[in-house]
Design a protein around this motif. Structure first.
Motif, PDB file in Angstrom:
ATOM      1  N   LYS A 286       0.838  -1.214   0.000  1.00 54.60           N
ATOM      2  CA  LYS A 286       0.000   0.000   0.000  1.00 54.60           C
ATOM      3  C   LYS A 286       0.868   1.258   0.000  1.00 54.60           C
ATOM      4  N   THR A 287       1.815   1.286   0.949  1.00 54.95           N
ATOM      5  CA  THR A 287       2.635   2.482   1.065  1.00 54.95           C
ATOM      6  C   THR A 287       3.522   2.624  -0.169  1.00 54.95           C
ATOM      7  N   THR A 288       3.983   1.502  -0.699  1.00 56.21           N
ATOM      8  CA  THR A 288       4.808   1.537  -1.916  1.00 56.21           C
ATOM      9  C   THR A 288       3.990   2.043  -3.103  1.00 56.21           C
TER      10      THR A 288
ATOM     11  N   LEU B  41       4.957   8.388   3.243  1.00 59.56           N
ATOM     12  CA  LEU B  41       3.785   8.300   4.116  1.00 59.56           C
ATOM     13  C   LEU B  41       4.008   7.521   5.414  1.00 59.56           C
ATOM     14  N   ASP B  42       5.078   6.755   5.523  1.00 56.89           N
ATOM     15  CA  ASP B  42       5.359   6.131   6.815  1.00 56.89           C
ATOM     16  C   ASP B  42       6.189   7.133   7.610  1.00 56.89           C
ATOM     17  N   THR B  43       5.482   8.148   8.153  1.00 56.93           N
ATOM     18  CA  THR B  43       6.200   9.298   8.699  1.00 56.93           C
ATOM     19  C   THR B  43       6.663   9.105  10.140  1.00 56.93           C
TER      20      THR B  43
ATOM     21  N   ILE C  72       6.209  -0.979   8.890  1.00 60.11           N
ATOM     22  CA  ILE C  72       4.765  -1.170   8.703  1.00 60.11           C
ATOM     23  C   ILE C  72       4.039   0.141   8.983  1.00 60.11           C
ATOM     24  N   THR C  73       2.867   0.272   8.375  1.00 63.90           N
ATOM     25  CA  THR C  73       2.059   1.467   8.625  1.00 63.90           C
ATOM     26  C   THR C  73       1.192   1.212   9.845  1.00 63.90           C
ATOM     27  N   ILE C  74       1.145   2.207  10.735  1.00 64.45           N
ATOM     28  CA  ILE C  74       0.348   2.060  11.958  1.00 64.45           C
ATOM     29  C   ILE C  74      -0.829   3.023  11.948  1.00 64.45           C
TER      30      ILE C  74
ATOM     31  N   LEU D  81      -5.611   8.292   0.971  1.00 63.39           N
ATOM     32  CA  LEU D  81      -5.454   7.923   2.378  1.00 63.39           C
ATOM     33  C   LEU D  81      -4.818   6.540   2.419  1.00 63.39           C
ATOM     34  N   ASP D  82      -3.583   6.494   2.886  1.00 65.58           N
ATOM     35  CA  ASP D  82      -2.897   5.206   3.035  1.00 65.58           C
ATOM     36  C   ASP D  82      -3.315   4.638   4.387  1.00 65.58           C
ATOM     37  N   THR D  83      -3.594   3.361   4.436  1.00 64.02           N
ATOM     38  CA  THR D  83      -4.108   2.777   5.684  1.00 64.02           C
ATOM     39  C   THR D  83      -3.186   1.666   6.177  1.00 64.02           C
TER      40      THR D  83
HETATM   41 MG   LIG Z   1       2.050   0.682   4.634  1.00 62.99          MG
END
Ligand SMILES: [Mg+2]
Ligand SMILES: Nc1nc2c(ncn2[C@@H]2O[C@H](COP(=O)(O)OP(=O)(O)OP(=O)(O)O)[C@@H](O)[C@H]2O)c(=O)[nH]1
Length: 918
Positions: free
Chosen positions: A18-20, A45-47, A56-58, A78-80
């Motif tokens: 997703k983030t990629t 976006l993984d700030t 990982i995205t949290i 919106l990245d989730t």
């Molecule tokens: Mg992610």
């Protein structure tokens, strides 16, 4: 907003890309100049540092991009997060999306988590584009994935990767029919004209009759431009009303600590320095920010359609509707675990609570519970990873290190039959009386409050006040103190005094009425049950099925191609514990278990759980079931079982059942597995630990137990549970399982019936207790924790780096070991030197973990325990300490060295391996 604008959410299972993909979209659209990578910790976006560290995205994140030049489409992305522990964060974004991109990782295909997300998207009615990612990986097969998608998601997912989108949409002929068959009217038109209208296609996508599929590799920017063209050509922009409206989907803090309220404006506009509508607290808006990654631009005015973060308001909540928007109802994903937060003695409890309150604004599902009489704080959690993140957040944001006790299942309670609850509150110069009908409702329906009361009996104002005070608080059941659910609570009567009644009186009377009703009711304990999907190597199916049977789950073999098996079914959450991890390790990472909550069902081991919780509703002073009446100018308390005859109002309701006449002892229903909240059956009734024999004045079993507990507080709990709950008891040589070695100490023997027979009896005026059979001896294994850690090489090494980890590892090892053993295992850690340590006993899965009190050594604890239970159990102590061995030996306990225990554990693992050929 000017021009075309849509909000798109990117969803997928963990690590699908997703983030990629967000990074690639931003790069190709020209929003960022340099393309970062999740793996390098520099994704746009993984700030958060935590996200960079873990890859990982949290938290969900926003980014802005434009597709298709000047007349193109502006997109808010919106990245989730994909990890299931953070899926509530994902769910909350769904309420503000126009479209979603659901990513499917080509090597993984449609996983259980993808199916869960698909269901979630359907319930929020979000139109979906699919992107099959990682097509660059060897073996990725577009045809196969598409087949998988058709089978598991929908036949209306159609490959659009060969279409041309500009200057106008051109669909290859062989694809046209695939699209047309998704809708009868479109098919008819297509058969007549052999053409498809662009508008028609957009409408089909917009109302979820058609789902375009694209293929590519986000990491290499392959297929992403095609997806962008598709989004530009196939989406529709909404029109918004003039009137102001907005939905709050997220609360967070920026790096300076300013509180951000994230919302989508769904009508009118919001201006800086204006105030939010009254239904949102009427607070002033200081700044309106539009974020992209961790940068933001400020707006003077946010128009409808926009996603923005607003500073100023402090009272906003996630799920709040502003202006014409209504508040969102309960979100679908709810945690079913809770865990106690362990603070060190020098930590300030109220400061900790304040900090946790801040976190719970951002994650409302935490539901901080600080009401427990012993001052414990517990929170609801989704899983292990969320606990780790919470720990880090507390550390980083508040410099407040916390530990969690191992999580336990979040039980709920309901009732089997209707009952009227009554409450009266009349201390001097106060007055209120409330009558409520409590009715069981459909499983999963939650609590609903209504009134069915004439306004000439009780004015509508008072009725509304009763409803709002009932709605505004959590109601605890009387079996375990868990939240009650699946009931209708109807106001059927009440009385106010013109002179004396103030609003708070009705609040008091209403809550007492709920509790009084519950005390009279046939109560049912509910436990959460998961629906699962297991994908694992076929060779390990046997082990999985056996485990499932042990956990009292169901299993349906959906597919088995000789290499991989797909099994679905249901399993109680309490039995599952950390089985996901266990499965991951015995399948060497090849197995995957995906869970979703099926719902709450009558608890299979209600009796055991109730006894273990040891909840006494009469001692719960926050939730009284008694009423207060005025006698000779003073308030007197009347207990729940006598209050009915004191009430001033009579609604005419009478219990059908003499058991409910308010004089008899109460009975709780023990459901048979699978029953829908059955009523109490005489053969299955049990004491829930709160029964009171009012008439005879003799002490009930519960009272006796309470007295004992007062004398021998910490230990007693363990023994009582073992005594009455579990049923492992016979020495090994009688019943050794074939695979158990001779040096073993326990074997599994006995049944629940036996345990029933051996339970201490209830004194109950309505029943004659059965004769008390002689008790068999229980088996106990006491393990000196630190002694084991320092005598086992693996743990010693771990302890040198991180003592907490070593302790957790030992707890884990023993819990696994004990899974194949009968008896009670108590693991004792010496907290002799912990200043102010009060001593702690908590159950972890199937064992008990004890931290001794300050100034109490593990030796002393073990010695005391052996002395205490030597006469009622066969005790073995695992330790290497010389002194301890002598003392405990003298008390008739058997001894086992750390080495022997290790051998025992290893041999049981070997047995398991050979048994299941893993
Ligand atoms: Mg992610
Ligand atoms: N080979 C290959 N790897 C990819 C591709 N896209 C992403 N990855 C890798 O997959 C891993 C996960 O990527 P992320 O973008 O963090 O996945 P995510 O879905 O955002 O993960 P969460 O936010 O943690 O749920 C990273 O190691 C990426 O480099 C792709 O197209 N091909």
């Amino acid at each position: 907003m000017n021009g075309r604008h849509i909000v798109i959410g990117i969803l997928a299972h963990v690590d699908a890309g997703k983030t990629t993909l967000s990074e690639s979209l931003l790069y190709l659209a020209g929003s960022i100049r340099k393309q970062g990578r999740v793996d390098h910790g520099d994704a746009f976006l993984d700030t958060w540092q935590l996200e960079k560290d873990r890859g990982i995205t949290i938290f969900s994140k926003q980014a802005e991009l434009s597709i298709g030049g000047r007349d193109g489409l502006s997109v808010t992305l919106l990245d989730t997060p994909g990890h299931i522990d953070f899926s509530p964060e994902t769910e909350r974004t769904l309420q503000v999306l126009d479209y979603a991109i659901l990513i499917i990782s080509a090597p993984d295909g449609v996983t259980g988590q993808v199916r869960n997300l698909w269901r979630l998207l359907a319930s929020y009615k979000v139109p979906v584009f699919l992107f099959v990612n990682k097509m660059d990986q060897s073996g990725a097969d577009a045809g196969k994935v598409l087949e998988d998608i058709h089978k598991n998601l929908s036949g209306a997912c159609v490959d659009f990767s060969n279409c041309r989108f500009s200057p106008s949409l051109k669909i290859p002929e062989d694809q046209m029919e695939n699209i047309a068959v998704c809708d009868d009217a479109v098919l008819e038109h297509y058969l007549e004209t052999q053409t498809l209208q662009e508008d028609e296609i957009r409408a089909m996508i917009g109302d979820r009759r058609l789902f375009p599929v694209f293929f590519g590799a986000a990491l290499k920017n392959e297929g992403v431009d095609r997806l962008m063209e598709g989004l530009n050509a196939l989406t529709i922009t909404k029109t918004w009303p003039e009137e102001f409206g907005a939905r709050v989907f997220k609360i967070s803090r920026d790096t300076d600590g300013s509180r951000l309220t994230w919302m989508r404006i769904t009508g009118g506009s919001l201006k800086v320095r204006s105030t939010l509508p009254e239904n949102a607290g009427g607070e002033k808006v200081n700044q309106i920010r539009v974020y992209s990654g961790d940068h933001f631009t400020q707006l003077a005015q946010a128009d409808a359609g926009c996603i923005c973060a607003v500073t100023g308001p402090e009272k906003t909540r996630i799920g709040m509707g502003l202006g014409f928007e209504k508040d969102a109802g309960d979100f679908l994903l709810q945690p079913v675990l809770k865990s106690q937060i362990i603070l060190t003695p020098d930590q300030d409890r109220s400061a900790a609570l304040r900090n946790l309150q801040v976190l719970s604004e951002e994650e409302p599902l935490l539901h901080i519970d600080a009401d427990s009489p012993d001052g414990d704080i517990s929170v609801r959690i989704m899983g292990q990873v969320q606990m780790e993140i919470l720990k880090s957040l507390c550390d980083q944001r508040f410099h407040m290190p916390i530990r969690f006790a191992p999580p336990s299942v979040l039980y709920k309670e309901t009732i089997a039959e209707p009952v009227e609850g009554v409450g009266h509150f009349e201390p001097l110069r106060h007055y209120a009386e409330v009558h409520l009908l409590l009715k069981p409702d459909e499983p999963g329906s939650g609590l609903h409050f209504e009134t069915d009361c004439r306004s000439d009996e009780l004015s509508l104002n008072w009725q509304r006040l009763i409803l709002s005070s009932l709605e505004s608080q959590m109601h605890r059941g009387v079996l375990t103190g868990s939240e009650i659910t699946d009931m209708k609570i109807i106001v059927t009567g009440g009385r106010a005094s013109e002179k004396h009644t103030v609003g708070g009186d009705f609040r008091q009377a209403a809550c007492r009425a709920v509790r009084q009703g519950l005390m009279m009711a046939k109560n049912v304990l509910l436990e959460p049950v998961y629906r699962y999907q297991a994908e694992l190597p076929s060779g390990m199916m046997g082990r999985f099925m056996t485990d499932l049977q042990r956990m009292e789950g169901t299993a349906d073999l959906e597919e088995n191609d000789g290499t991989t098996a797909l099994i679905t079914g249901t399993v109680p959450a309490a039995a599952l514990q950390d089985y996901q991890q266990e499965m991951y390790s015995y399948t060497h990472g090849q197995g995957r278990l995906t869970l979703s909550l099926k719902g709450y069902e009558p608890c299979r081991h209600a009796e055991e759980v109730i006894l273990q919780k040891g909840y006494d509703p009469d001692a719960d002073l926050e939730n009284p079931s008694s009423s207060v009446f005025c006698s000779h100018g003073a308030g007197i308390q009347v207990p729940w079982n006598l209050v009915r005859s004191y009430m001033h109002v009579d609604t005419g309701w009478r219990p059908d059942d003499p058991w409910q006449n308010g004089q008899a002892a109460q009975e709780a229903a023990v459901p048979a597995p699978g029953d829908r909240y059955p009523s109490g059956k005489p053969g299955q009734s049990f004491s829930s630990g709160w029964q009171k024999e009012q008439k005879t004045g003799t002490k009930s079993w519960a009272e006796e137990q309470q007295l004992r507990e007062a004398e021998e507080k910490d230990l007693q709990q363990i023994f009582d549970n073992t005594y009455t709950g579990s049923s492992w008891q016979t020495p090994l040589h009688h019943h050794a399982p074939a695979w158990s070695n001779d040096s073993g100490i326990w074997s599994r023997d006995g049944s629940l019936e036996k345990a029933e027979a051996e339970k201490p009896q209830q004194k109950d005026s309505m029943k004659t207790p059965p004769a008390k059979p002689p008790r068999k001896k229980e088996e106990y294994l006491l393990v000196d924790g630190y002694n084991m850690i320092f005598n086992w090489e693996e743990l010693r090494k771990l302890a040198a780096v991180n003592m907490d980890a070593a302790r957790d590892r030992l707890i884990e090892i023993l819990s696994n070991f004990h899974g194949t053993r009968p008896g009670t295992l108590i693991l004792v850690f010496d907290a002799y030197k912990v200043h102010g340590g009060r001593g702690e006993v908590y159950p972890y899965h199937n064992i008990y973990v004890v931290f001794t009190k300050e100034a109490e050594t593990a030796d002393a604890y073990i010695e005391k325990t052996v002395h205490r239970i030597g006469h009622q159990g066969n005790v073995t102590v695992a330790t290497s300490d010389g002194l301890e061995q002598i003392i405990i030996f003298g008390d008739g306990a058997r001894r086992m060295s750390a080495r022997e225990l290790l051998l025992e554990i290893e041999s049981s693992q070997a047995e398991l391996r050979s048994r299941y050929k893993i």
